[in-house]
Motif scaffolding. Structure first.
Motif, PDB file in Angstrom:
ATOM      1  N   VAL A 276       0.841  -1.184   0.000  1.00 23.15           N
ATOM      2  CA  VAL A 276       0.000   0.000   0.000  1.00 23.15           C
ATOM      3  C   VAL A 276       0.887   1.249   0.000  1.00 23.15           C
ATOM      4  O   VAL A 276       1.791   1.396   0.824  1.00 23.15           O
ATOM      5  N   LYS A 277       0.623   2.122  -0.955  1.00 24.84           N
ATOM      6  CA  LYS A 277       1.382   3.373  -1.071  1.00 24.84           C
ATOM      7  C   LYS A 277       0.810   4.416  -0.101  1.00 24.84           C
ATOM      8  O   LYS A 277      -0.383   4.458   0.160  1.00 24.84           O
ATOM      9  N   ARG A 278       1.714   5.263   0.407  1.00 24.63           N
ATOM     10  CA  ARG A 278       1.303   6.294   1.360  1.00 24.63           C
ATOM     11  C   ARG A 278       0.207   7.208   0.771  1.00 24.63           C
ATOM     12  O   ARG A 278      -0.816   7.460   1.396  1.00 24.63           O
ATOM     13  N   GLU A 279       0.430   7.703  -0.429  1.00 25.22           N
ATOM     14  CA  GLU A 279      -0.540   8.612  -1.054  1.00 25.22           C
ATOM     15  C   GLU A 279      -1.863   7.909  -1.319  1.00 25.22           C
ATOM     16  O   GLU A 279      -2.937   8.504  -1.209  1.00 25.22           O
ATOM     17  N   GLN A 280      -1.779   6.634  -1.666  1.00 23.67           N
ATOM     18  CA  GLN A 280      -2.978   5.839  -1.919  1.00 23.67           C
ATOM     19  C   GLN A 280      -3.821   5.722  -0.646  1.00 23.67           C
ATOM     20  O   GLN A 280      -5.043   5.888  -0.665  1.00 23.67           O
ATOM     21  N   LEU A 281      -3.155   5.450   0.476  1.00 19.61           N
ATOM     22  CA  LEU A 281      -3.869   5.326   1.749  1.00 19.61           C
ATOM     23  C   LEU A 281      -4.416   6.677   2.206  1.00 19.61           C
ATOM     24  O   LEU A 281      -5.537   6.768   2.704  1.00 19.61           O
ATOM     25  N   LYS A 282      -3.634   7.733   2.024  1.00 21.98           N
ATOM     26  CA  LYS A 282      -4.091   9.078   2.396  1.00 21.98           C
ATOM     27  C   LYS A 282      -5.380   9.429   1.665  1.00 21.98           C
ATOM     28  O   LYS A 282      -6.353   9.890   2.266  1.00 21.98           O
ATOM     29  N   GLU A 283      -5.374   9.209   0.352  1.00 23.28           N
ATOM     30  CA  GLU A 283      -6.537   9.545  -0.466  1.00 23.28           C
ATOM     31  C   GLU A 283      -7.761   8.742  -0.026  1.00 23.28           C
ATOM     32  O   GLU A 283      -8.878   9.259   0.057  1.00 23.28           O
ATOM     33  N   CYS A 284      -7.536   7.474   0.310  1.00 20.13           N
ATOM     34  CA  CYS A 284      -8.625   6.618   0.778  1.00 20.13           C
ATOM     35  C   CYS A 284      -9.202   7.133   2.100  1.00 20.13           C
ATOM     36  O   CYS A 284     -10.421   7.194   2.277  1.00 20.13           O
TER      37      CYS A 284
END
Length: 489
Positions: free
Chosen positions: A107-115
């Motif tokens: 899981v990418k940091r930006e991906q989790l943030k956006e979620c």
């Protein structure tokens, strides 16, 4: 904050996920974690979190099976599934059973943030809808009461008056139920030209339908005189708008309830509900001052607003609406919110700051001016610390906001308090920790986090060093003292 539960059978993946983003910045806190969905299920059933983030492929119970159980049990917990296998059938199953999102490992940091940003928006909207439903249910209660108890009160009135009360001076009054003097009759209290029919009680408050014979009785002096005679001294009252009996009684009760809440907030003995006009008249001036970051002007407008709240010209429900606009303007000019995310409605604001003085003292902190860094700068900094204990700003950050160097601020603090910033911060943290230990049932871990300590061991060690005993021992000792004091009385 919304609660998140993390599940992954690989310990390193669980640790990595927990540290991937600063959860609190996005409105979340980790309430639990497990390397087994089967074990996690018991925790989730006992205390359902707002969000579960779980791996799919795990022994014992898969993430998809956990999702299906949550779906079948009709829990409102949102699920984010994580998998290292980008297989279409997984996505299909996730959608079928209501998963919020499907993420691929790693899981990418930006991906989790956006979620999490989308999740926060979704959960906030759900909470708002739930509160609106609760408010509707509250109104339903009063409507039902209108159909039953008010009907009986009206019948009692007809027997006395032998005529309809429509057309007379009429309003609903509310106060703490224990403050009503005449409780023997339980139906009517009569003083001169006024009659008060007790309608019922809710949330420790009593509600009465007040009817008067003459038009002059609608004058505020006459109403105050009447209410003083049917209640204990210094009783706080909230009253609905004064009408002629044609309005719905359930609406009048709602207005009285709102006015009573505002009266306690602004320390007024009696407040009448009034419909908001075109909004607070000084808003444009405040908005302009905020846009240009003219804090002196902002503070002047906030003082004017405070004066209107104090006299009851602006009630607490309208103040909350104004705060939401201030928060919006502040985010545009400063890039961050000033209103706590958990404040969804007026009651949340009043719970945190029960009086207008406390509220405006908190609000003013966000708009410091150069003149504040004078004789009272130490008190200003202490106030900043008190309001941000869990994530206290550094002295360098405070200095930057006030246009002063860290060294200059240190000298001022030493001169005014005899202490440096670290000592003041520790003092405030210990003070708050003691209050939480004695007056709440929060766990030691929760108290540590709330006072700015991420390490429980370090918190306990620091507390014992400064107070001579451990947090648990302090809690037991003080509660025994309080019980003994209560028994003596």
């Amino acid at each position: 904050m919304f609660q998140v539960y993390l599940i992954d059978d690989e310990i390193w993946a669980l640790i990595s996920l927990e540290k991937l983003i600063p959860w609190k910045e996005y409105g979340f806190c980790i309430c639990g974690k497990s390397n087994s969905a089967k074990k996690a299920w018991d925790d989730i059933c006992k205390n359902p979190p707002d969000v579960v983030i779980t791996d799919i492929r795990m022994p014992g119970m898969t993430g998809l099976e956990l999702l299906k159980r949550l779906h079948d049990s009709k829990m409102k917990t949102q699920v984010v599934l994580v998998s290292g296998f980008a297989e279409f059938q997984y996505a299909q199953e996730a959608i079928k059973h209501g998963a919020f999102e499907y993420l691929l490992k790693q899981v990418k940091r930006e991906q989790l943030k956006e979620c999490m940003i989308r999740l926060f928006t979704f959960l906030s909207e759900q909470k708002k809808k739930m509160l609106e439903t609760e408010a509707y249910s509250e109104k339903q209660f009063w409507t039902q009461m209108q159909d039953q108890q008010i009907k009986r009160a009206a019948e009692c009135l007809f027997q006395i008056e032998k005529q309809e009360w429509i057309g007379k001076v009429c309003f609903v009054a509310s106060c703490k139920k224990e403050n009503i003097v005449d409780k023997k009759n339980g139906k009517m209290i009569q003083v001169e030209s006024f009659r008060l029919f007790l309608l019922g009680e809710r949330d420790e408050n009593a509600y009465g339908l007040c009817i008067a014979d003459q038009e002059k009785s609608s004058k505020s002096e006459e109403i105050k005189k009447f209410l003083a005679q049917v209640s204990e001294q210094e009783t706080v009252w909230g009253i609905s708008r004064i009408g002629d009996g044609t309005q719905k009684v359930s609406e009048m009760i709602w207005e009285a309830q709102t006015a009573l809440r505002a009266a306690y907030f602004s320390q007024n003995q009696i407040l009448s509900y009034h419909i908001k006009g075109n909004g607070w008249k000084k808003w444009d001036e405040l908005s302009r001052a905020m846009y240009y970051k003219q804090n002196t002007q902002v503070r002047m407008q906030l003082e004017a607003l405070k004066n209107e709240v104090e006299v009851g010209a602006v009630l607490s429900d309208e103040l909350f609406s104004i705060l939401e606009r201030i928060d919006y303007e502040y985010k545009k000019s400063h890039g961050k919110n000033l209103k706590p995310q958990e404040w969804i409605r007026e009651c949340d604001m009043i719970h945190s700051y029960p009086s207008d003085k406390e509220f405006f003292r908190w609000l003013m902190v966000f708009f410091p001016v150069q003149s504040e860094v004078g004789s009272d700068s130490a008190q200003y900094i202490i106030h900043l610390i008190e309001n941000q204990l869990a994530n206290a700003p550094t002295l360098a950050t405070i200095g930057k906001e006030l246009g002063m160097s860290q060294g200059a601020l240190t000298q001022i603090l030493k001169r005014q308090t005899g202490k440096n910033y670290s000592e003041l911060l520790l003092e405030q943290r210990m003070k708050r920790a003691k209050e939480l230990l004695v007056y709440t049932n929060k766990t030691i871990t929760e108290i540590a986090e709330e006072t700015g300590y991420t390490d429980l061991f370090y918190f306990s060690k620091t507390f014992k060093k400064n107070n001579g005993i451990s947090p648990n021992e302090y809690r037991k000792e003080k509660r025994i003292e309080n019980e003994q004091s209560t028994n003596e009385k």
